[in-house]
Design a protein around this motif. Sequence first.
Motif, PDB file in Angstrom:
ATOM      1  N   ASP A 166       0.852  -1.174   0.000  1.00 53.56           N
ATOM      2  CA  ASP A 166       0.000   0.000   0.000  1.00 53.56           C
ATOM      3  C   ASP A 166       0.902   1.244   0.000  1.00 53.56           C
ATOM      4  OD1 ASP A 166      -2.406   1.570   0.536  1.00 53.56           O
ATOM      5  OD2 ASP A 166      -1.589   1.787   2.556  1.00 53.56           O
ATOM      6  N   ASP A 210      -0.244   5.076   0.852  1.00 55.83           N
ATOM      7  CA  ASP A 210      -0.474   6.108   1.866  1.00 55.83           C
ATOM      8  C   ASP A 210      -0.501   5.534   3.275  1.00 55.83           C
ATOM      9  OD1 ASP A 210      -0.679   8.428   0.233  1.00 55.83           O
ATOM     10  OD2 ASP A 210      -2.583   7.661  -0.513  1.00 55.83           O
ATOM     11  N   ASN A 211       0.333   6.084   4.113  1.00 57.75           N
ATOM     12  CA  ASN A 211       0.480   5.705   5.515  1.00 57.75           C
ATOM     13  C   ASN A 211       1.123   4.328   5.699  1.00 57.75           C
ATOM     14  OD1 ASN A 211       0.107   7.680   7.355  1.00 57.75           O
ATOM     15  ND2 ASN A 211      -2.036   7.249   7.802  1.00 57.75           N
ATOM     16  N   THR A 212       1.557   3.715   4.589  1.00 59.80           N
ATOM     17  CA  THR A 212       2.306   2.452   4.684  1.00 59.80           C
ATOM     18  C   THR A 212       3.756   2.705   4.260  1.00 59.80           C
ATOM     19  OG1 THR A 212       0.365   1.081   4.291  1.00 59.80           O
ATOM     20  CG2 THR A 212       2.509   0.098   3.799  1.00 59.80           C
ATOM     21  N   ASP A 262      -1.714  -0.646   5.855  1.00 58.20           N
ATOM     22  CA  ASP A 262      -2.047  -0.110   7.187  1.00 58.20           C
ATOM     23  C   ASP A 262      -3.532  -0.187   7.515  1.00 58.20           C
ATOM     24  OD1 ASP A 262      -2.449   2.091   5.200  1.00 58.20           O
ATOM     25  OD2 ASP A 262      -3.093   3.186   6.981  1.00 58.20           O
ATOM     26  N   GLN A 263      -4.366  -0.671   6.574  1.00 59.41           N
ATOM     27  CA  GLN A 263      -5.810  -0.650   6.833  1.00 59.41           C
ATOM     28  C   GLN A 263      -6.432  -2.049   6.783  1.00 59.41           C
ATOM     29  OE1 GLN A 263      -8.377   2.235   4.979  1.00 59.41           O
ATOM     30  NE2 GLN A 263      -6.678   3.644   4.626  1.00 59.41           N
ATOM     31  N   ASP A 289      -6.705  -3.286   2.850  1.00 60.62           N
ATOM     32  CA  ASP A 289      -5.495  -4.082   2.620  1.00 60.62           C
ATOM     33  C   ASP A 289      -5.639  -5.515   3.143  1.00 60.62           C
ATOM     34  OD1 ASP A 289      -4.143  -1.775   1.586  1.00 60.62           O
ATOM     35  OD2 ASP A 289      -3.886  -1.080   3.648  1.00 60.62           O
TER      36      ASP A 289
HETATM   37 MG    MG Z   1      -2.959   3.162   3.440  1.00 60.51          MG
END
Ligand code: MG
Length: 168
Positions: free
Chosen positions: A33, A35-37, A118-119, A123
């Motif tokens: 992933d 974003d934020n990963t 991260d989700q 994910d």
């Molecule tokens: Mg993410």
Amino acid sequence: MSFSLIPRGVYPAVTHISPKALAEKGVRLVLADLDNTLVPYRVTEPSRAVRQWRDALAAEGIALFLLSNSRKPGRPHSFAQKLDIPCIGHAGKPKREGFFRAMERMGVTPDQTVMVGDQIFTDVLGANRSGVTPLLVKPIRLAGNPGRYIRYAVETPFRLLGRWRPFV
Ligand SMILES: [Mg+2]
């Protein structure tokens, strides 16, 4: 096909996931992933640590592949280009199609593939539905969007359960 929301391990960051341990498990492809990963939202440059992790994966014969739900025009592809890795943007996780397209493109099977994200509801769910092993990371930065805190709270039971049987 499994509708499980439980990841196989929760890791502080992608760089804590050992390429050597993945290789020992027969992994050939890491779907990641964005974003934020790999980076916080809106950041466009991969960090040195992420570049080094990609290199360490490659040294073990494991390809890194960006599988992002981002709908920002060009964002996933330009990031992937900077890392010199293949990419599918606007992937529609937790739908299985993007997972299958990525594995087909790379010539690997679900049991040779892990998803790092991260989700839980995109994910992890998408990976489990596709037969791909889901590895969860702590989101890099929740700040900036109240919705992210709410989602994170809802995800908490699945994060806790995921700690019990880490893949690596
Ligand atoms: Mg993410």
